[in-house]
Design an enzyme around this catalytic site. Sequence first.
Site, PDB file in Angstrom:
ATOM      1  N   SER A  52       0.751  -1.278  -0.008  1.00 24.78           N
ATOM      2  CA  SER A  52       0.149   0.024  -0.077  1.00 24.78           C
ATOM      3  C   SER A  52       0.756   1.200   0.112  1.00 24.78           C
ATOM      4  CB  SER A  52      -1.011  -0.092   0.951  1.00 24.78           C
ATOM      5  OG  SER A  52      -2.115   0.888   1.110  1.00 24.78           O
ATOM      6  N   GLU A  85      -9.974  -4.576  -5.662  1.00 28.32           N
ATOM      7  CA  GLU A  85      -9.601  -3.362  -4.985  1.00 28.32           C
ATOM      8  C   GLU A  85     -10.162  -1.969  -5.905  1.00 28.32           C
ATOM      9  OE1 GLU A  85      -5.864  -3.036  -3.293  1.00 28.32           O
ATOM     10  OE2 GLU A  85      -5.150  -5.001  -3.964  1.00 28.32           O
ATOM     11  N   HIS A 109      -7.495  -5.638  -0.738  1.00 27.56           N
ATOM     12  CA  HIS A 109      -6.365  -4.898  -0.372  1.00 27.56           C
ATOM     13  C   HIS A 109      -5.303  -5.476   0.500  1.00 27.56           C
ATOM     14  CE1 HIS A 109      -4.092  -1.012  -0.762  1.00 27.56           C
ATOM     15  NE2 HIS A 109      -4.007  -0.916   0.525  1.00 27.56           N
TER      16      HIS A 109
END
Length: 311
Positions: free
Chosen positions: A151, A246, A276
């Site tokens: 991320s 996602e 995610h």
Amino acid sequence: MANTGDDIVITPVDHAIERVRAIYRGWTRDTSVAQMRSDWDAAFAGCSVPVRCEPVSAGGIDGEWLVPPGAPCDKAVLYFHGGGFRIGSVASHRELAARIADASGCRVLSINYRLAPEHRFPAALDDALTAYQHLCDQGLRPADIAFAGDSAGGNLVLAAMLAARDRGLPLPAVGALMSPWTDLAASGASYESRAEADPIHQRAMILALAKNYLGKDGDPRNPLASPLYADLTGLPPLLVQVGDRETVRDDSVNLAARAKTAGVDVELQVWNGMIHVFQMFPEIPQARKAIASLAVFLRNHLHIGHERAPQ
């Protein structure tokens, strides 16, 4: 959630989603950032993997070595955790980093880079570069160092490489990215096409996190804040893993396309039905498969275990 006749089956992905939603349900407009960070760490802290955990100061940056048995001392993975540049830590990502260390047979250095809003861009990037320099100062060759992150940490993998390249510094061997957040402008089509499929992250939330990181006058298309907009020429090989559910899927898909156009050796893995950073949830079978694939990528490029391979 699978429906088989009259029975509703709770899947491992459903269980992972509920773990995250349970945390979010406890937060209100009055919840402090410190409380959010504490809640996130408490929910994901712990380590079930047989690695040795060693606290370390990496050039003044608080960090932790995760060392599997028999790991070579001249190789390392530098890990940047996710959390939207707002939450997350060495503690919350210890299990994930340890699983990468265990699967790859390589030491992993995970760091607590500075978080926003107290420390806005480029503080996190500066800390990433400091940690990289620390590894080099310890005698490791850049060719024996890999960057990895999820991320916002995937953002830092790319941004640190770009900053190092632009400063004329040698680059690490590879970058491994899990659901990287590469576009703080949130311009990808998947923010709309995956809005219903993604149970956790919506565009408004992503833009709020971006503003928290950049400040109200920050440029979401600054290449070092949003690597999707950078000239990616000269970057080392990249492995990009992302879930098909996602909203940030296109942050990976579009990055991989741009990297390929720039001549970068890039492998994109889009995992069907995954959320995610699904790799954080060991109860998901695909998480274990994804980490195994990532570990092969790291071992191949860092040349770990090749001396033990059959001839």
